[in-house]
Design a protein around this motif. Structure first.
Motif, short mmCIF file in Angstrom:
data_model
loop_
_atom_site.label_atom_id
_atom_site.label_comp_id
_atom_site.label_asym_id
_atom_site.label_seq_id
_atom_site.Cartn_x
_atom_site.Cartn_y
_atom_site.Cartn_z
N ALA A 218 0.85 -1.20 0.00
CA ALA A 218 0.00 0.00 0.00
C ALA A 218 0.88 1.24 0.00
N LEU A 220 0.35 5.70 0.61
CA LEU A 220 -0.58 6.73 1.04
C LEU A 220 -0.51 7.95 0.13
N ALA A 236 -2.73 -7.97 9.90
CA ALA A 236 -2.72 -6.56 9.48
C ALA A 236 -1.48 -5.88 10.05
N THR A 241 2.22 6.80 11.46
CA THR A 241 2.13 7.68 10.30
C THR A 241 2.36 9.13 10.71
N SER A 248 -1.75 3.86 10.60
CA SER A 248 -2.38 3.29 9.40
C SER A 248 -2.41 1.78 9.56
N ILE A 250 -3.07 -1.65 7.85
CA ILE A 250 -3.04 -2.09 6.45
C ILE A 250 -3.14 -3.61 6.40
N THR A 251 -4.13 -4.12 5.69
CA THR A 251 -4.26 -5.57 5.54
C THR A 251 -3.24 -6.08 4.52
N GLY A 254 -3.79 -4.83 1.16
CA GLY A 254 -3.59 -3.43 0.85
C GLY A 254 -4.70 -2.48 1.25
N ASP A 255 -5.72 -2.96 1.96
CA ASP A 255 -6.76 -2.06 2.44
C ASP A 255 -6.22 -1.26 3.62
N VAL A 256 -6.48 0.05 3.61
CA VAL A 256 -5.91 0.95 4.62
C VAL A 256 -7.02 1.61 5.43
N HIS A 258 -7.20 4.48 8.60
CA HIS A 258 -6.42 5.41 9.41
C HIS A 258 -7.05 5.56 10.79
#
Length: 309
Positions: A218, A220, A236, A241, A248, A250-251, A254-256, A258
């Motif tokens: 991922a 940002l 995850a 950040t 953040s 992040i799985t 790539g799913d994010v 915040h």
């Protein structure tokens, strides 16, 4: 961040939190040049004066603390925040001692330099580390920045007894946090300036899988920088950040998501996260710009580390 509370303040750019069995938390102080113990009642005491700029910290197979020391850091004040660079963006100070990996006795504070180079190349700015189940550890070298040039960074694997060190991936631009997937088959690292989380598939301890190359998990948008990280039990990756101030999550796909730090504890320099408590659902987070260590309730359990104190 639920039920966020300040455990300690007045720290000189805290990093590298480690939850100890006695309920205390060990943190490095990047600008303070030392290891500090924070007890549950908020009392702080110096464990070791390490010099340079201690950053990441982890418990090794022998129960000792292992520290990535980046050799010293320029710093300046910007309003209420302590910033780890000078007004020109230079991070390497005049009293720079070179990068090193240090082993620290958690009782006496006695320490030794375990590694200062790899294949004849001096370590420049070791940043973060994580142990695998075999007792070896991965670490990043972030490098240093000077007025007109800067170092290329890398990913390394080393033995805890000081017998071997290998450069596994080079060059990398400003690698920072590092962590392992729950099954140990993937090593992750965060790249600070690009705000990217990268992954490398592994064949075994310190070994890339055949044909493996870094793959982007991922990135940002905008001006968001990545610092250190910790991995949850569900896989995850939680990356501290900078600029927007938070974590953040992040799985592996790539799913994010915040997770901002609460307004009453806002700090753009959120630099590190570690998990502790009986169920590993307490997150210890360093707010380095304001010199605080906070704790909060975390919705998912942290991954159990290979070694604990």
């Amino acid at each position: 961040m639920q039920n966020a509370r300040v455990l300690a303040e007045g720290l000189r750019f805290p990093e590298g939190p480690v939850a100890m069995a006695d309920g205390s938390v060990i943190v490095t102080e990047l600008i303070g040049k030392k290891l500090t113990r924070v007890t549950p009642d908020g009392t702080t005491s110096t464990l070791a004066e390490l010099g340079g700029s201690p950053n990441g910290c982890a418990v090794g197979p022998d129960g000792a603390l292992y520290v990535t020391n980046s050799g010293g850091f320029n710093h300046m004040e910007a309003g209420p925040f302590l910033i780890p660079q000078d007004e020109h963006g230079v991070t390497q100070p005049d009293d720079y001692i070179g990068g090193r990996i240090q082993r620290v006795d958690p009782v006496t504070g006695a320490f030794t330099d375990l590694y200062t180079e790899c294949d004849g190349h001096g370590l420049r700015g070791p940043n973060d580390l994580v142990f695998d189940s075999t007792g070896g550890f991965w670490f990043t070298d972030h490098g240093k920045r000077r007025r007109r040039d800067e170092d290329r960074g890398g990913l390394y694997y080393a033995a805890a007894d000081g017998s071997s060190i290998t450069e596994v991936q080079y060059p990398i631009d400003a690698p920072n946090g590092v962590g392992l997937s729950p099954d140990g088959s993937v090593v992750y690292w965060a790249e600070t300036h690009s705000g990217r989380l990268q992954a490398l598939d592994l064949a075994g301890p310190g070994q890339k899988a055949d044909g493996a190359a870094p793959r982007l998990i991922a990135g940002l948008p905008g001006m968001q920088l990545f610092d250190s990280l910790a991995v949850q039990a569900d896989g995850a990756v939680c990356v501290a950040t900078i600029i927007n101030g938070g974590i953040s999550v992040i799985t592996p796909d790539g799913d994010v998501t915040h997770v901002p730090n609460p307004p009453e504890h806002f700090d753009p320099l959120v630099t590190n996260i570690a998990f502790g408590g009986e169920d590993r659902r307490t997150a210890f987070i360093t707010l380095s710009g304001t010199g605080k260590l906070i704790a909060c309730d975390w919705p998912s359990a942290g991954l159990e580390l290979a070694f604990n104190a």
